[in-house]
Structures are given as structure tokens and as C-alpha cells.
Design an enzyme around this catalytic site. Structure first.
Site, PDB file in Angstrom:
ATOM      1  N   LYS A  70      56.224 -20.370 -35.606  1.00  0.00           N
ATOM      2  CA  LYS A  70      57.026 -19.224 -35.166  1.00  0.00           C
ATOM      3  C   LYS A  70      56.169 -18.192 -34.426  1.00  0.00           C
ATOM      4  CE  LYS A  70      61.140 -20.480 -36.431  1.00  0.00           C
ATOM      5  NZ  LYS A  70      61.975 -21.105 -35.372  1.00  0.00           N
ATOM      6  N   TYR A  97      55.247 -23.414 -40.734  1.00  0.00           N
ATOM      7  CA  TYR A  97      56.393 -22.725 -40.112  1.00  0.00           C
ATOM      8  C   TYR A  97      55.962 -21.396 -39.482  1.00  0.00           C
ATOM      9  CZ  TYR A  97      61.235 -20.845 -39.972  1.00  0.00           C
ATOM     10  OH  TYR A  97      62.455 -20.309 -39.600  1.00  0.00           O
TER      11      TYR A  97
HETATM   12  P1  NAD Z   1      69.776 -25.043 -40.002  1.00  0.00           P
HETATM   13  O1  NAD Z   1      68.882 -25.936 -40.786  1.00  0.00           O
HETATM   14  O2  NAD Z   1      71.076 -24.622 -40.580  1.00  0.00           O
HETATM   15  O3  NAD Z   1      70.070 -25.689 -38.556  1.00  0.00           O
HETATM   16  C1  NAD Z   1      69.038 -26.237 -37.785  1.00  0.00           C
HETATM   17  C2  NAD Z   1      69.637 -27.267 -36.849  1.00  0.00           C
HETATM   18  O4  NAD Z   1      68.553 -27.827 -36.062  1.00  0.00           O
HETATM   19  C3  NAD Z   1      70.291 -28.446 -37.588  1.00  0.00           C
HETATM   20  O5  NAD Z   1      71.585 -28.687 -37.068  1.00  0.00           O
HETATM   21  C4  NAD Z   1      69.332 -29.603 -37.331  1.00  0.00           C
HETATM   22  O6  NAD Z   1      69.969 -30.875 -37.278  1.00  0.00           O
HETATM   23  C5  NAD Z   1      68.748 -29.223 -35.974  1.00  0.00           C
HETATM   24  N1  NAD Z   1      67.489 -29.906 -35.711  1.00  0.00           N
HETATM   25  C6  NAD Z   1      66.449 -30.066 -36.571  1.00  0.00           C
HETATM   26  N2  NAD Z   1      65.485 -30.801 -35.992  1.00  0.00           N
HETATM   27  C7  NAD Z   1      65.916 -31.107 -34.751  1.00  0.00           C
HETATM   28  C8  NAD Z   1      65.360 -31.855 -33.683  1.00  0.00           C
HETATM   29  N3  NAD Z   1      64.151 -32.437 -33.794  1.00  0.00           N
HETATM   30  N4  NAD Z   1      66.062 -31.985 -32.541  1.00  0.00           N
HETATM   31  C9  NAD Z   1      67.302 -31.410 -32.431  1.00  0.00           C
HETATM   32  N5  NAD Z   1      67.881 -30.683 -33.407  1.00  0.00           N
HETATM   33  C10 NAD Z   1      67.193 -30.543 -34.557  1.00  0.00           C
HETATM   34  O7  NAD Z   1      68.866 -23.783 -39.605  1.00  0.00           O
HETATM   35  P2  NAD Z   1      69.247 -22.271 -39.193  1.00  0.00           P
HETATM   36  O8  NAD Z   1      69.028 -21.422 -40.371  1.00  0.00           O
HETATM   37  O9  NAD Z   1      70.518 -22.215 -38.451  1.00  0.00           O
HETATM   38  O10 NAD Z   1      68.006 -21.978 -38.209  1.00  0.00           O
HETATM   39  C11 NAD Z   1      68.092 -22.019 -36.793  1.00  0.00           C
HETATM   40  C12 NAD Z   1      66.798 -21.497 -36.210  1.00  0.00           C
HETATM   41  O11 NAD Z   1      66.577 -20.147 -36.649  1.00  0.00           O
HETATM   42  C13 NAD Z   1      65.560 -22.288 -36.638  1.00  0.00           C
HETATM   43  O12 NAD Z   1      64.638 -22.343 -35.581  1.00  0.00           O
HETATM   44  C14 NAD Z   1      65.004 -21.446 -37.763  1.00  0.00           C
HETATM   45  O13 NAD Z   1      63.629 -21.670 -37.952  1.00  0.00           O
HETATM   46  C15 NAD Z   1      65.314 -20.053 -37.264  1.00  0.00           C
HETATM   47  N6  NAD Z   1      65.348 -19.029 -38.304  1.00  0.00           N
HETATM   48  C16 NAD Z   1      66.254 -19.114 -39.349  1.00  0.00           C
HETATM   49  C17 NAD Z   1      66.248 -18.126 -40.324  1.00  0.00           C
HETATM   50  C18 NAD Z   1      67.204 -18.144 -41.484  1.00  0.00           C
HETATM   51  O14 NAD Z   1      67.079 -17.279 -42.378  1.00  0.00           O
HETATM   52  N7  NAD Z   1      68.166 -19.040 -41.561  1.00  0.00           N
HETATM   53  C19 NAD Z   1      65.343 -17.067 -40.246  1.00  0.00           C
HETATM   54  C20 NAD Z   1      64.443 -17.012 -39.179  1.00  0.00           C
HETATM   55  C21 NAD Z   1      64.471 -18.000 -38.217  1.00  0.00           C
END
Ligand code: NAD
Length: 256
Positions: free
Chosen positions: A161, A157
Site C-alpha cells: 500500500k 500489505y
Molecule cells: P474484498 O476482499 O471485499 O474485494 C476484493 C476484490 O478483489 C474481490 O472481489 C477479489 O476477487 C478481487 N481480487 C483479488 N485478487 C484479484 C486479482 N488477482 N485479480 C483480480 N481481482 C482480484 O476487498 P475490499 O475491502 O473491497 O477492498 C478493496 C480494496 O480496498 C483493496 O485494494 C483493499 O486492500 C483496499 N482497502 C480496503 C479496506 C477495508 O477496510 N476494507 C481498507 C483499506 C484499503
């Protein structure tokens, strides 16, 4: 934010928008005046976000596609162009985690994470830039993370990133002369199903997990999807045209 003023600059695609940060971002961009393609793995799972946008007076389209699948991506972006109009904003938000310490991480978990985040952002950006460069205006926003700086159990990851930050800067260099900017938002801890799953895997009740993260954060709270959507909205705005190739840490403290 001011709505884009030039006709044709009004369609945004948000990947992974069925829930979490993507859903909040789709709703925010709709409030900013964009018609929004809510793209996720399963079209039916997008219904809730589409309905929320509609309730707030916006326009949204549910699109099912795996961002790591080149044919599916090309078809999805063409469908958006046909049904909503040429996409000029792209938010590469879809993501997964497959955490494990390096010595236990298998190659399929490495490939899956790199595939969704990096290959997915590459494929989506390649497909969408055709419309942006033609319009002479575009905004690409990639979701990075504080994990880009290194995080135990996240070799796959954090590499993805950090890779997204390099991709962002290169897109900025290549696309700038076409009026297209590319920036990254790097969130800290945000309350979503992704972080709830992390707590569960570690065997820590989510409330306890959140409290510990808030205590370790300078602003003394955890992040919410709307915090991230606000930063994306800035990068997507008309007035942010002189900001490109940047990484904005939205983490409640001076991370990065
Ligand atoms: P989440 O798991 O709640 O949502 C992710 C969404 O992406 C889901 O709806 C999933 O179905 C979709 N997805 C996964 N694989 C896919 C694919 N191959 N094609 C299309 N859609 C796909 O995650 P989140 O926490 O809302 O995270 C959103 C983004 O923010 C991600 O890139 C994550 O890495 C990043 N992020 C999140 C956090 C956090 O603390 N939540 C922190 C830093 C970065």
C-alpha cells in the site's frame, strides 16, 4: 459529479469490482456517466455488480482476469477497448490480505500480496495508459490504505500500500503532460468481506470488531464502500484535472 463532456472519455475499468469497495465504485462511476468494465478474477462473480449497474440505468461489462498476470491484463484491457470503447479511467482496487506477524510470514504470502496490489496496479496502468495518452485525457486511481503507515501483522500489505503511493506519484509525474492524472485513495476501516475475514481470523465477532473500530474513529463510525467510491468519483471527474499525485485518506479521522 458532472459527466465527462468530451466524446470518448466515457469508459472506466474497476478491478476487484465483483464485491466490496470495487462494486460500489463501479456503480458510482456508472451513475457518473461512465460505461464500466467490472473486472475480477472470475467473470461469473462480476454478474451481480453488472446487474446492479444495469438496474440503475448504466452500462457494464463483466471481465475475468487476474491483475497479476501480464497476458491476462493485456487481453482484458484490449477486450474492454473493443467492447466498451477506449478506457480512460482506471481504478486499481483489486486486493488480497495474507496477514501474519513478520516471523511467521512466509515468502509466498509476501509475493501474493505484492503481486496483486503492486504488480497488478503496474500491469493495469501500463496497459490502460496507452488509451489514455492517445485520448489526451485519463484518470488513474489507486486504492492504498491507512496500513501504508504501518500496521501490525501486515508487513506485506503495508509495503504494497505504501508502494502504491510511490507508483501513484510517479504516474502523475510521467503522465501529466498527456492529460492523465493519478491519485490514491487510502481508506481506513471499511465494512467488506475483507474486514469480515480479518475479524474471523482474530476470533472476534464482526459486530464487536466494527463497534471497537467505530469507537476508535473520530467520526465515531466505520466506513462503507460508498464512502470510498465518492472519493474515487472526485478524482475521476472532469473538474479534478489539476489534482494529481495526491493521497487522500478517507478514514473518518486525520490519518496520514
Ligand atoms: P474484498 O476482499 O471485499 O474485494 C476484493 C476484490 O478483489 C474481490 O472481489 C477479489 O476477487 C478481487 N481480487 C483479488 N485478487 C484479484 C486479482 N488477482 N485479480 C483480480 N481481482 C482480484 O476487498 P475490499 O475491502 O473491497 O477492498 C478493496 C480494496 O480496498 C483493496 O485494494 C483493499 O486492500 C483496499 N482497502 C480496503 C479496506 C477495508 O477496510 N476494507 C481498507 C483499506 C484499503
Amino acid at each position: 459529479m458532472t459527466q465527462p463532456t468530451v466524446p470518448g472519455r466515457r469508459v472506466a475499468i474497476v478491478t476487484g469490482a465483483a464485491r466490496g469497495i470495487g462494486a460500489a465504485t463501479a456503480r458510482r462511476l456508472a451513475r457518473d456517466g461512465f460505461a464500466v468494465a467490472v473486472l475480477d478474477l472470475d467473470e461469473a462473480a462480476c454478474a451481480e455488480t453488472v446487474a446492479a449497474v444495469g438496474k440503475e440505468g448504466g452500462r457494464a461489462l463483466a471481465v475475468g482476469a487476474d491483475v497479476a498476470d501480464a497476458d491476462a491484463v493485456d487481453a482484458a484491457v484490449a477486450r474492454v477497448a473493443g467492447e466498451l470503447g477506449p478506457p480512460v479511467v482506471l481504478v486499481n482496487n483489486a486486493g488480497i490480505t495474507r496477514d501474519n506477524l513478520l516471523f511467521r510470514m512466509d515468502a509466498t504470502d509476501w509475493d501474493a500480496v505484492i503481486g496483486v496490489h503492486l504488480r497488478g496496479a503496474f500491469l493495469m496502468s501500463r496497459a490502460a495508459q496507452a488509451y489514455m495518452t492517445k485520448a489526451g485525457w485519463g484518470r488513474i486511481v489507486n486504492l492504498s490504505s491507512v496500513s501504508a503507515l504501518g500496521n501490525r501483522g501486515q508487513a506485506n500489505y503495508s509495503a504494497a500500500k505504501a508502494g502504491l503511493q510511490g507508483l501513484t506519484k510517479t504516474l502523475a509525474v510521467e503522465l501529466g503532460k498527456f492529460g492523465v492524472t493519478a491519485n490514491a485513495v487510502a481508506p481506513g476501516f471499511v465494512v467488506t468481506e475483507m474486514t469480515a475475514a480479518t475479524a474471523e481470523r482474530l476470533g472476534v465477532p464482526f459486530e464487536e470488531f466494527k463497534a471497537a473500530r467505530a469507537a476508535a474513529t473520530p467520526v465515531a463510525r466505520v466506513g462503507h464502500p460508498e464512502d470510498i467510491a465518492h472519493a474515487v468519483s472526485f478524482f475521476a471527474s472532469e473538474e479534478a484535472g489539476f489534482v494529481t499525485g495526491q493521497v487522500l485518506y478517507v478514514a473518518g479521522g486525520p490519518r496520514g
